[in-house]
Design an enzyme around this catalytic site. Structure first.
Site, PDB file in Angstrom:
ATOM      1  NE  ARG B  55      -9.488 -30.556   4.679  1.00 51.82           N
ATOM      2  CZ  ARG B  55      -9.753 -31.764   5.179  1.00 51.82           C
ATOM      3  NH1 ARG B  55      -9.764 -31.938   6.472  1.00 51.82           N
ATOM      4  NH2 ARG B  55      -9.986 -32.781   4.378  1.00 51.82           N
ATOM      5  CG  HIS B 134      -5.442 -23.246  -1.212  1.00 49.52           C
ATOM      6  ND1 HIS B 134      -6.235 -22.300  -0.613  1.00 49.52           N
ATOM      7  CD2 HIS B 134      -5.824 -24.429  -0.673  1.00 49.52           C
ATOM      8  CE1 HIS B 134      -7.070 -22.907   0.226  1.00 49.52           C
ATOM      9  NE2 HIS B 134      -6.832 -24.194   0.211  1.00 49.52           N
TER      10      HIS B 134
END
Lengths: 151, 311
Positions: B55, B134
């Site tokens: 993704r 992240h």
């Protein structure tokens, strides 16, 4: 006659005092004092005024640099350093925690990239409630007791 | 006006100020409304996935291509000569940086992106470094909240599910703490928000409270941020109990605020019932799509000194 503890005075050099008991030998090893030919006197588990015990190191012809003094704070945050010339104390100061430690400690996080790459470790000091060190790379914070010194 | 993010690295959300975050969100909004398909014409962006992540990689690569740039790279470290020949990451990065105008990377070890940025002459974007950071996930979450609420200030935001291991919720809570939001933490005891995050929030004077179920707070929320509770962490009986307290279905949304949006970093399993998908509150698929705009915004700002929005 009162019995007195005989720890020989030094002519030139440094006296590291107020080292917590059990830390003296670690400091000797960490600063590689055991590899010099200079005269070294160590006192372990010496009694203090408040009934606790302390370690003490005297090294002839060696002066502790500011950078070394800061690293000393990792082992002995309340240590004092006396610089001696001609048997007289010419300078006395307490060690201070620096804002970071570079190339001294190994990251306790086994998955931290610093273990595998050609870089110096770096840890930022956070001394708010308890001393914690945060890794520059993996950003994890650990208490002092989790760390090992680099060889 | 020069932009403060030009040629910078994006490694950790904590490196970004409130002004930086607002600039990124404004830029993402502008690019969503007015695409700029030639902005990165003649730029080459390296996509370096030392660990697979479908993704995130597709989202980054779409972002580059939507701005007219070209992508080079690899999608799994194990297949590269870098891994097989035992080269250091530092050396790999020096080579990649000499080919590309910027690169984004995912790596299984914490700190890899920070280290890469120290050996690269071109901007590095962290696409995930082990269990650490992240930041682009946080940016797309912030963008989605900003887009749907028109502000990031003073919102009531609940985080539900695995708050212990989920780096997504840690980073988002840290970023939102710059905006004076109220947080509600709802998790099984074994997966509660870690103390070090709570200490950080205390230090910053952020309001937060801990709750036993979603229903305790759902009617006063602006954002409900769901995460996946991994079934394998519990035995079957325990999981059934958890399921009832930490799972969302459409019936629970009957009296909620009109502006409520339900978000989820995906993939979801059964923490959001399928019947929520058809409600006006579900926004997790748009959230995933927003990842492309958030990443476009970063690329535009890192590579264009005087980026001008068309809006």
């Amino acid at each position: 006659m009162q019995k007195k503890l005989q720890v020989e005075a030094i002519q030139h050099g440094s006296v590291i005092d107020h080292i917590p008991a059990q830390q003296g030998v670690k400091i000797l090893k960490f600063f590689k004092f055991t590899q010099t030919n200079e005269k070294i006197t160590i006192g372990l588990n010496l009694p203090t005024h408040n009934g606790k015990s302390k370690d003490l190191i005297k090294v002839e012809n060696t002066f502790i640099s500011d950078a070394q003094a800061n690293q000393l704070a990792l082992f002995a945050p309340n240590a004092t350093i006396n610089q001696i010339k001609d048997f007289k104390v010419v300078n006395k100061f307490q060690v201070q925690l620096p804002s970071s430690f570079i190339g001294v400690l190994s990251c306790p996080n086994s998955n931290c990239i610093s273990h595998n790459e050609p870089v110096k470790t770096q840890f930022y000091v956070n001394n708010n409630s308890e001393l914690k060190l945060k890794c520059h790379y993996c950003e994890k914070s650990f208490s002092r007791s989790f760390f090992n010194e680099l060889d | 006006m020069n932009n403060p993010l030009y040629q910078k690295n994006i490694i950790s959300i904590a490196d970004l100020s409130r002004t930086d975050l607002e600039l990124i969100l404004q830029t993402a909004l502008s690019l969503k409304e007015s695409p700029q398909p030639e902005l990165l014409k003649n730029k080459v962006i390296a996509s370096c996935f030392f660990e697979a992540s479908t993704r995130t990689r597709l989202s980054f690569e779409t972002a580059v291509q939507r701005l007219g740039g070209s992508v080079i790279g690899f999608d799994s470290g194990g297949n590269t000569s870098l891994a097989q020949k035992g080269e250091t990451l530092a050396d790999s990065v020096k080579v990649i940086a000499s080919y590309a105008d910027a690169f984004f990377m995912r790596h299984p070890q914490e700190g890899a992106a920070r280290l890469a940025s120290e050996f690269s002459d071109v901007p590095v974007i962290n696409g995930g470094d082990g269990a650490n950071q992240h930041p682009t996930q946080t940016l797309l979450d912030l963008f989605t909240i900003y887009e749907t609420q028109d502000t990031l200030d003073n919102l009531n935001i609940a985080f539900v599910g695995d708050l212990k291991y989920g780096r997504t919720v840690h980073s988002l809570a840290q970023a939102l703490s710059l905006f004076n939001c109220n947080f509600y933490f709802i998790a099984p005891d074994a997966l509660a928000m870690p103390d070090y995050i709570l200490e950080e929030l205390n230090d910053k004077g952020i309001n937060y409270s801990v709750h036993k179920s979603i229903e305790e707070v759902i009617d006063s929320l602006d954002v409900l941020y769901m995460t996946r509770v991994q079934k394998e962490r519990f035995d079957e009986t325990e999981y059934q109990h958890i399921k009832s307290a930490f799972l969302l279905n459409a019936q629970m949304l009957e009296n909620v605020r009109e502006n409520l949006k339900v978000l989820h970093p995906l993939p979801r399993v059964d923490e959001i019932h399928k019947n929520v998908d058809d409600t006006p509150y579900a926004y997790y698929f748009q959230q995933a799509q927003n990842g492309v705009y958030a990443r476009q915004a970063l690329l535009a700002l890192l590579l264009t000194n005087q980026f001008k929005t068309k809006a």
